[in-house]
Design an enzyme around this catalytic site. Structure first.
Site, mmCIF file in Angstrom:
data_model
loop_
_atom_site.group_PDB
_atom_site.id
_atom_site.type_symbol
_atom_site.label_atom_id
_atom_site.label_comp_id
_atom_site.label_asym_id
_atom_site.label_seq_id
_atom_site.Cartn_x
_atom_site.Cartn_y
_atom_site.Cartn_z
ATOM 1 N N GLU A 62 34.881 27.731 29.497
ATOM 2 C CA GLU A 62 35.933 27.883 30.501
ATOM 3 C C GLU A 62 37.190 28.403 29.809
ATOM 4 O OE1 GLU A 62 38.460 25.639 34.004
ATOM 5 O OE2 GLU A 62 36.993 24.490 32.858
ATOM 6 N N ASP A 137 45.919 34.899 33.879
ATOM 7 C CA ASP A 137 47.231 35.530 34.063
ATOM 8 C C ASP A 137 47.041 36.948 34.598
ATOM 9 O OD1 ASP A 137 49.804 36.648 33.784
ATOM 10 O OD2 ASP A 137 50.239 35.359 32.070
ATOM 11 N N THR A 208 42.056 23.262 42.560
ATOM 12 C CA THR A 208 43.042 22.661 41.671
ATOM 13 C C THR A 208 44.431 22.725 42.308
ATOM 14 O OG1 THR A 208 43.503 24.749 40.552
ATOM 15 C CG2 THR A 208 41.693 23.401 39.673
#
Length: 233
Positions: A62, A137, A208
């Site tokens: 991950e 990002d 999340t």
């Protein structure tokens, strides 16, 4: 002797600093020697995954695990596979270590450093069952696009570390980056899209706090699911 200039290393992440709470400092002190993986600026040794986890099992990498929310939920629901979560944010790494201990998980290890360096120098080819990159990002400014994780050379590196049949699962809430990701992944001859374009939301991927903030801000979530197929090594 004339010195030779080398090109500057292009990072795919912002170096991040944050305050370390007492709980997190304690987790780093006690648990890093047990479950931590240091990723040096210039790695010199391969990582033996069977030794790292104490067993031979499929490994999921991950990239950008943040505070570890997704890692914890997915590793808990998937005990037959091992999870190597990597981030550059020390408080997030510390939090993940603390929660791994609280949950009693044995199938999670936590890396601190540049995932590209890990992939390029520390992981052997065809060593991973899956790679997860959730909300990398987006580097939205055009002059920063070269820093994106999902560009052709990085995609080729990711694919080379997947075992045949291994899966590359991604998500982003940045529409322009989603299209760029889809284009880069689709162009790689060793990857096959498991869907016609973007994938339905991955059922195994928990929501999340970061994703929830994006949804509340009105941003669409894009998922992608590709699989390693016959092609270049």
């Amino acid at each position: 002797m004339t010195s030779v200039a080398h090109p500057a290393r292009v990072r795919t992440f912002h170096p991040r600093r944050g305050r370390i709470s007492g709980r997190h400092a304690d987790a780093l002190t006690r648990l890093w020697p047990l479950w931590g993986v240091a990723i040096p600026e210039v790695p010199t040794a391969r990582l033996d995954l069977a030794t790292l986890f104490g067993r031979s099992a499929p490994v999921v990498l991950e990239i950008g695990s943040g505070m570890g929310e997704a890692t914890i939920e997915m590793a808990t629901a998937d005990p037959a596979r091992d999870y190597l979560a990597v981030d550059v944010h020390t408080p997030g790494v510390a939090n993940l270590l603390a929660v791994v201990e609280e949950r009693g998980l044995t199938n999670v290890r936590v890396g601190l450093g540049d995932a590209v360096m890990l992939l390029r120098h520390m992981l052997p080819p065809e060593s991973l069952a899956a790679v997860h990159a959730f909300f990398p990002d987006p580097w939205p400014k055009a002059r920063h696009h070269k820093r994106r994780l999902f560009q052709p050379d990085h995609v080729a590196l990711l694919r080379s570390r997947l075992a045949p049949g291994g899966r590359l699962l991604c998500a982003t809430d940045w529409a322009e980056y989603a299209e760029a990701m889809l284009g880069s992944l689709s162009a790689d001859p060793g990857l096959g899209n498991e869907h016609d374009g973007f994938a339905p939301r991955l059922a195994a991927r928990p929501v999340t706090k970061f994703e929830q903030r994006g949804v509340e801000a009105g941003r669409q979530i894009f998922d992608l699911s590709f699989r390693r197929v016959a092609g270049p090594q």
